[in-house]
Design an enzyme around this catalytic site. Sequence first.
Site, mmCIF file in Angstrom:
data_model
loop_
_atom_site.group_PDB
_atom_site.id
_atom_site.type_symbol
_atom_site.label_atom_id
_atom_site.label_comp_id
_atom_site.label_asym_id
_atom_site.label_seq_id
_atom_site.Cartn_x
_atom_site.Cartn_y
_atom_site.Cartn_z
ATOM 1 N N THR A 68 0.833 -1.190 0.000
ATOM 2 C CA THR A 68 0.000 0.000 0.000
ATOM 3 C C THR A 68 0.878 1.254 0.000
ATOM 4 O O THR A 68 2.098 1.162 -0.158
ATOM 5 C CB THR A 68 -1.055 -0.072 1.149
ATOM 6 O OG1 THR A 68 -1.900 1.058 1.049
ATOM 7 C CG2 THR A 68 -0.431 -0.121 2.524
ATOM 8 N N LYS A 96 3.576 1.372 -3.943
ATOM 9 C CA LYS A 96 3.033 0.592 -5.067
ATOM 10 C C LYS A 96 3.872 0.697 -6.346
ATOM 11 O O LYS A 96 3.945 -0.251 -7.111
ATOM 12 C CB LYS A 96 1.587 1.005 -5.357
ATOM 13 C CG LYS A 96 0.609 0.569 -4.271
ATOM 14 C CD LYS A 96 -0.812 0.919 -4.647
ATOM 15 C CE LYS A 96 -1.771 0.560 -3.521
ATOM 16 N NZ LYS A 96 -3.166 0.834 -3.870
ATOM 17 N N ASN A 137 -0.259 -3.821 -6.242
ATOM 18 C CA ASN A 137 -0.732 -3.922 -4.854
ATOM 19 C C ASN A 137 -0.672 -5.354 -4.332
ATOM 20 O O ASN A 137 -0.928 -5.604 -3.170
ATOM 21 C CB ASN A 137 -2.166 -3.368 -4.718
ATOM 22 C CG ASN A 137 -3.209 -4.373 -5.194
ATOM 23 O OD1 ASN A 137 -2.931 -5.199 -6.065
ATOM 24 N ND2 ASN A 137 -4.396 -4.303 -4.638
ATOM 25 N N ASP A 168 -6.721 -3.564 -7.512
ATOM 26 C CA ASP A 168 -7.550 -2.424 -7.082
ATOM 27 C C ASP A 168 -8.742 -2.197 -8.020
ATOM 28 O O ASP A 168 -9.873 -1.995 -7.578
ATOM 29 C CB ASP A 168 -6.711 -1.139 -7.012
ATOM 30 C CG ASP A 168 -5.758 -1.144 -5.824
ATOM 31 O OD1 ASP A 168 -6.063 -1.801 -4.813
ATOM 32 O OD2 ASP A 168 -4.700 -0.492 -5.911
ATOM 33 N N ALA A 203 -4.841 6.405 -8.387
ATOM 34 C CA ALA A 203 -6.102 5.717 -8.108
ATOM 35 C C ALA A 203 -6.942 5.597 -9.382
ATOM 36 O O ALA A 203 -7.529 4.549 -9.658
ATOM 37 C CB ALA A 203 -6.876 6.462 -7.026
ATOM 38 N N ASN A 254 -9.965 16.014 -14.955
ATOM 39 C CA ASN A 254 -8.977 16.273 -13.898
ATOM 40 C C ASN A 254 -8.676 17.758 -13.787
ATOM 41 O O ASN A 254 -8.834 18.504 -14.755
ATOM 42 C CB ASN A 254 -7.678 15.509 -14.196
ATOM 43 C CG ASN A 254 -6.779 15.404 -12.981
ATOM 44 O OD1 ASN A 254 -7.261 15.155 -11.878
ATOM 45 N ND2 ASN A 254 -5.485 15.610 -13.160
ATOM 46 N N LYS A 301 -2.699 15.875 -17.374
ATOM 47 C CA LYS A 301 -2.545 14.537 -16.793
ATOM 48 C C LYS A 301 -3.654 13.602 -17.283
ATOM 49 O O LYS A 301 -3.417 12.416 -17.535
ATOM 50 C CB LYS A 301 -2.545 14.612 -15.263
ATOM 51 C CG LYS A 301 -1.139 14.874 -14.717
ATOM 52 C CD LYS A 301 -1.140 15.237 -13.258
ATOM 53 C CE LYS A 301 -1.347 14.070 -12.324
ATOM 54 N NZ LYS A 301 -1.302 14.517 -10.898
ATOM 55 N N TYR A 308 -13.158 6.170 1.792
ATOM 56 C CA TYR A 308 -14.228 5.852 2.734
ATOM 57 C C TYR A 308 -13.875 6.429 4.091
ATOM 58 O O TYR A 308 -12.740 6.849 4.324
ATOM 59 C CB TYR A 308 -14.439 4.329 2.835
ATOM 60 C CG TYR A 308 -13.225 3.598 3.365
ATOM 61 C CD1 TYR A 308 -12.275 3.087 2.497
ATOM 62 C CD2 TYR A 308 -13.019 3.448 4.731
ATOM 63 C CE1 TYR A 308 -11.152 2.431 2.968
ATOM 64 C CE2 TYR A 308 -11.900 2.791 5.214
ATOM 65 C CZ TYR A 308 -10.966 2.289 4.331
ATOM 66 O OH TYR A 308 -9.852 1.664 4.810
ATOM 67 N N GLY A 342 -15.714 3.750 -0.783
ATOM 68 C CA GLY A 342 -14.675 2.810 -1.220
ATOM 69 C C GLY A 342 -14.415 1.621 -0.304
ATOM 70 O O GLY A 342 -13.478 0.853 -0.545
HETATM 71 P P1 ATR Z 1 -3.818 8.874 -5.864
HETATM 72 O O1 ATR Z 1 -2.816 7.766 -5.890
HETATM 73 O O2 ATR Z 1 -4.710 8.876 -4.645
HETATM 74 O O3 ATR Z 1 -4.586 8.969 -7.138
HETATM 75 P P2 ATR Z 1 -2.251 11.107 -6.756
HETATM 76 O O4 ATR Z 1 -1.588 10.254 -7.768
HETATM 77 O O5 ATR Z 1 -1.464 12.098 -5.977
HETATM 78 O O6 ATR Z 1 -2.953 10.212 -5.651
HETATM 79 O O7 ATR Z 1 -3.486 11.848 -7.475
HETATM 80 C C1 ATR Z 1 -4.373 12.678 -6.776
HETATM 81 C C2 ATR Z 1 -5.515 13.060 -7.706
HETATM 82 O O8 ATR Z 1 -6.470 13.855 -6.983
HETATM 83 C C3 ATR Z 1 -5.081 13.921 -8.890
HETATM 84 O O9 ATR Z 1 -5.934 13.665 -9.978
HETATM 85 C C4 ATR Z 1 -5.284 15.343 -8.335
HETATM 86 O O10 ATR Z 1 -5.445 16.328 -9.345
HETATM 87 P P3 ATR Z 1 -4.157 16.991 -10.051
HETATM 88 O O11 ATR Z 1 -3.653 15.965 -11.022
HETATM 89 O O12 ATR Z 1 -4.658 18.202 -10.725
HETATM 90 O O13 ATR Z 1 -3.178 17.267 -8.942
HETATM 91 C C5 ATR Z 1 -6.575 15.134 -7.604
HETATM 92 N N1 ATR Z 1 -6.834 16.114 -6.527
HETATM 93 C C6 ATR Z 1 -6.222 16.211 -5.332
HETATM 94 N N2 ATR Z 1 -6.781 17.174 -4.572
HETATM 95 C C7 ATR Z 1 -7.787 17.706 -5.310
HETATM 96 C C8 ATR Z 1 -8.756 18.730 -5.078
HETATM 97 N N3 ATR Z 1 -8.804 19.404 -3.935
HETATM 98 N N4 ATR Z 1 -9.651 18.988 -6.065
HETATM 99 C C9 ATR Z 1 -9.632 18.301 -7.214
HETATM 100 N N5 ATR Z 1 -8.736 17.318 -7.504
HETATM 101 C C10 ATR Z 1 -7.828 17.020 -6.561
#
Ligand code: ATR
Length: 273
Positions: free
Chosen positions: A61, A65, A86, A101, A129, A149, A154, A214, A236
């Site tokens: 986790t 990963k 995972n 996942d 995720a 996004n 991205k 969750y 989740g």
């Molecule tokens: P994870 O493994 O949980 O997906 P991550 O790879 O850091 O973690 O990705 C976080 C995701 O949540 C990204 O899509 C991020 O958007 P950005 O790519 O623009 O950074 C999104 N995210 C995080 N906080 C957010 C917020 N407050 N509002 C909208 N999107 C958010």
Amino acid sequence: MDQYRVYGNPIKQSRSPFIHTAFAKSTNQELCYLSELVPLDTFAQTIRQFVLEGGKGANITVPFKEQALALCDQLSERARLAGAVNTLSFRNGNIIGDNTDGLGLVKDLLQNKVDIEEANILLLGAGGAAKGVILPLLEQAPSLIVIANRTVSKAQSLCRQFNSEKLSACGFEQIDKIHYDIVINATSASLSGSVPPIAERLIHSDTVCYDMVYGQGLTPFLEWAKQLGSKKLIDGLGMLVGQAAESFNLWRGVMPETEQVLQNLRTSLENNN
Ligand code: ATR
């Protein structure tokens, strides 16, 4: 007894030992599954040591990963496309990596009687995720998956990696106002108490709203969707149990029932344990 571990940092919050111990009991499998905190700079060493000790498998986790993927001798297509592992299985000295996942999400949607086939899916987020669930969702033959996004580039880059004509990418403000059957929040926004800024009119009473996160009570995204009238709100926790069941099946060749374990976890969460 066959040994399994879940490795992460932090790890105290992990429900995996509870889940796998319950699965072992319900399927009459003899195994020991424990959690272990791994210092940030000793992941590879820790895994190799466990292999030497005869460990059979491990769940990985946050935040390991991607490092787990780099350690593998063999990888499933799912894990390769997710860019993350995972589930590790150790066989004949080889480290085999998979990612359950996305299957966990699909399993939970199906368990909740959500039709994925021919559905219009809106996937919010383009991080790890989101990436992990795209292939398993595509395998269920939805009509389309729109990845929205905050950082549009991205989402676009994810689309290119999967190379499917069912996928498209955009920012939160540019989401096409078609009728989405399922809206999945794969952002980490709920963790900071916020909700992705998408248009309220995307949510209808029959929109299935799913948050991969969750917690006790509804997540901020699900609370928001409820205010807008969505009648199907899913967090989740079922995905967590679903991914565990898929890992258990990979290791033991038996698919455990998930409903009772999910109920017990929910009760424990609501009682703040
Ligand atoms: P994870 O493994 O949980 O997906 P991550 O790879 O850091 O973690 O990705 C976080 C995701 O949540 C990204 O899509 C991020 O958007 P950005 O790519 O623009 O950074 C999104 N995210 C995080 N906080 C957010 C917020 N407050 N509002 C909208 N999107 C958010």
